[in-house]
Enzyme design. Structure first.
Site, mmCIF file in Angstrom:
data_model
loop_
_atom_site.group_PDB
_atom_site.id
_atom_site.type_symbol
_atom_site.label_atom_id
_atom_site.label_comp_id
_atom_site.label_asym_id
_atom_site.label_seq_id
_atom_site.Cartn_x
_atom_site.Cartn_y
_atom_site.Cartn_z
ATOM 1 N NE ARG A 110 35.681 38.243 31.798
ATOM 2 C CZ ARG A 110 36.325 38.772 32.813
ATOM 3 N NH1 ARG A 110 36.726 37.928 34.166
ATOM 4 N NH2 ARG A 110 37.164 40.056 33.616
ATOM 5 C CG LEU B 264 33.738 32.008 26.228
ATOM 6 C CD1 LEU B 264 33.320 31.915 24.553
ATOM 7 C CD2 LEU B 264 32.741 33.349 26.335
ATOM 8 C CG ASN C 6 39.265 32.481 20.469
ATOM 9 O OD1 ASN C 6 39.155 34.380 20.939
ATOM 10 N ND2 ASN C 6 40.531 32.594 21.190
ATOM 11 C CB THR C 7 40.223 36.243 15.999
ATOM 12 O OG1 THR C 7 41.690 35.413 15.160
ATOM 13 C CG2 THR C 7 40.033 37.036 16.767
ATOM 14 C CG HIS C 8 45.377 32.849 20.273
ATOM 15 N ND1 HIS C 8 45.191 33.755 21.080
ATOM 16 C CD2 HIS C 8 46.929 32.783 20.050
ATOM 17 C CE1 HIS C 8 46.759 33.533 22.011
ATOM 18 N NE2 HIS C 8 47.567 32.533 21.540
ATOM 19 C CG ASP D 163 37.517 23.229 22.770
ATOM 20 O OD1 ASP D 163 39.008 23.901 23.366
ATOM 21 O OD2 ASP D 163 38.996 22.328 22.783
ATOM 22 C CB ALA D 164 36.259 22.950 28.231
ATOM 23 N N GLY D 165 39.091 24.854 26.339
ATOM 24 C CA GLY D 165 40.625 24.921 27.010
ATOM 25 C C GLY D 165 40.731 25.988 26.459
ATOM 26 C CG ASP E 89 44.102 30.815 23.357
ATOM 27 O OD1 ASP E 89 42.853 31.181 23.432
ATOM 28 O OD2 ASP E 89 45.282 31.217 24.134
HETATM 29 C C1 GAR Z 1 43.818 40.735 18.501
HETATM 30 O O1 GAR Z 1 45.191 40.316 18.268
HETATM 31 C C2 GAR Z 1 43.116 38.883 19.256
HETATM 32 O O2 GAR Z 1 43.451 38.207 18.542
HETATM 33 C C3 GAR Z 1 43.660 38.349 21.005
HETATM 34 O O3 GAR Z 1 43.372 40.487 20.846
HETATM 35 C C4 GAR Z 1 43.178 41.218 20.371
HETATM 36 C C5 GAR Z 1 42.322 41.993 20.186
HETATM 37 O O4 GAR Z 1 42.087 43.197 18.779
HETATM 38 N N1 GAR Z 1 42.756 37.865 21.651
HETATM 39 C C6 GAR Z 1 43.830 37.501 22.162
HETATM 40 O O5 GAR Z 1 44.712 38.023 22.737
HETATM 41 C C7 GAR Z 1 42.998 36.954 22.988
HETATM 42 N N2 GAR Z 1 43.790 35.614 24.033
HETATM 43 P P1 GAR Z 1 41.200 44.169 19.092
HETATM 44 O O6 GAR Z 1 40.909 44.999 20.595
HETATM 45 O O7 GAR Z 1 41.520 45.725 18.250
HETATM 46 O O8 GAR Z 1 40.046 43.805 18.097
#
Ligand code: GAR
Length: 196
Positions: free
Chosen positions: A92, A94, A108-110, A142-144, A146
């Site tokens: 979601r 933020l 965030n991790t992507h 940030d507000a965008g 990713d």
């Molecule tokens: C991760 O790969 C994370 O980068 C991604 O969800 C997965 C969570 O894995 N997030 C996104 O796609 C956000 N745009 P997990 O539930 O096994 O920790």
């Protein structure tokens, strides 16, 4: 000096679990997890409870508007006075109230090499685009969607016969390592977030 981390998750929580285990073996420097918050019932919540971590749930359906939910989330996180908030599979965006309070300390991790393939279907989109390498990115929020300043990235080659599931799993192996490294770096001060 301790460094307190709140993790936000929506899925299986394997990234959060990797962080918990890393903190337990001292691999995150002074950082330790204070709590895990979710926006929906999900396995991450059960995982955190099993690990003995404080948890909180902030469900959009319990709020009259998106803005109220955003404020509710900020309030729930503020209870733990975190030095860092990690969105680890939190599906979601933020909102302004949250970012005003925690934007200077939220990452965030992507599962893609940003700026390529932002959004909720990064792994599927990379496969569909036919690229030979994808990966993962840690960035300040940030507000965008990713779009914040990039802190770290790891490349993952796409293999012949990869499906969205096999590729995502290989990306997550790197993503867990990257996240542990980034959280440790931020806690130790070897990595700094812009504006802090
Ligand atoms: C991760 O790969 C994370 O980068 C991604 O969800 C997965 C969570 O894995 N997030 C996104 O796609 C956000 N745009 P997990 O539930 O096994 O920790």
């Amino acid at each position: 000096m301790s460094y307190s981390v709140v993790v936000l998750a929506s899925g299986t929580g394997s990234l959060a679990q990797a962080l918990i285990e890393a903190a337990q073996r001292g691999a995150t420097g002074p950082a330790s997890l204070a709590a895990l918050g979710v926006d929906r019932p999900c396995p991450a919540l059960d995982m955190a409870k099993t690990a003995g971590l404080a948890t909180f749930a902030v469900y959009p359906a319990d709020f009259p508007s998106r803005a109220d939910w955003d404020q509710g989330l900020a309030k729930a996180v503020a209870v733990f006075q975190p030095d860092l908030v990690v969105s680890a599979g939190f599906m979601r965006v933020l909102g302004p109230a949250f970012l005003e309070r925690f934007g200077d300390r939220t990452i965030n991790t992507h599962p893609a090499l940003l700026p390529n393939f932002p959004g909720a279907h990064a792994v599927r989109d990379a496969l569909a685009a036919g690229v030979t390498t994808t990966g993962c990115t840690a960035h300040q929020v940030d507000a965008g969607v990713d779009t914040g300043p990039i802190i770290a990235q790891r490349a993952v080659p796409i293999e012949k016969g990869d499906t969205e599931a096999t590729l995502h799993e290989r990306i997550k192996v790197q993503e867990r390592l990257m996240l542990i490294e980034v959280v440790a770096g931020l806690a130790c001060g070897t990595i700094r977030l812009p504006g802090r």
